[in-house]
Design a protein around this motif. Structure first.
Motif: not given
Length: 67
Positions: A54-66
């Protein structure tokens, strides 16, 4: 970024529907499914790794189910 999820659950229709829903949202199967037997509940438990680019950069705020 690449996302990783490991879906687990009883070997039943609900588990298959969860995997199917993820596939239809663009997730890809990664590797073979796993199976184990839960003797306490008398049922087989499945596991399947899925990944998605997916587009974007990893962070701990990423919600996988989104995704």
């Amino acid at each position: 970024m690449k996302l990783y999820r490991y879906l687990t659950g009883p070997d039943d229709q609900a588990f298959c529907k969860r995997v199917s829903a993820a596939l239809n949202k663009g997730w890809q199967l990664q590797g073979n499914p796993t199976l184990t037997f839960d003797p306490g509940k008398g049922r087989v438990i499945c596991g399947q790794v899925i990944t998605k680019e997916v587009d974007g950069e990893w962070s701990d705020e990423v919600v996988l189910s989104d995704h």
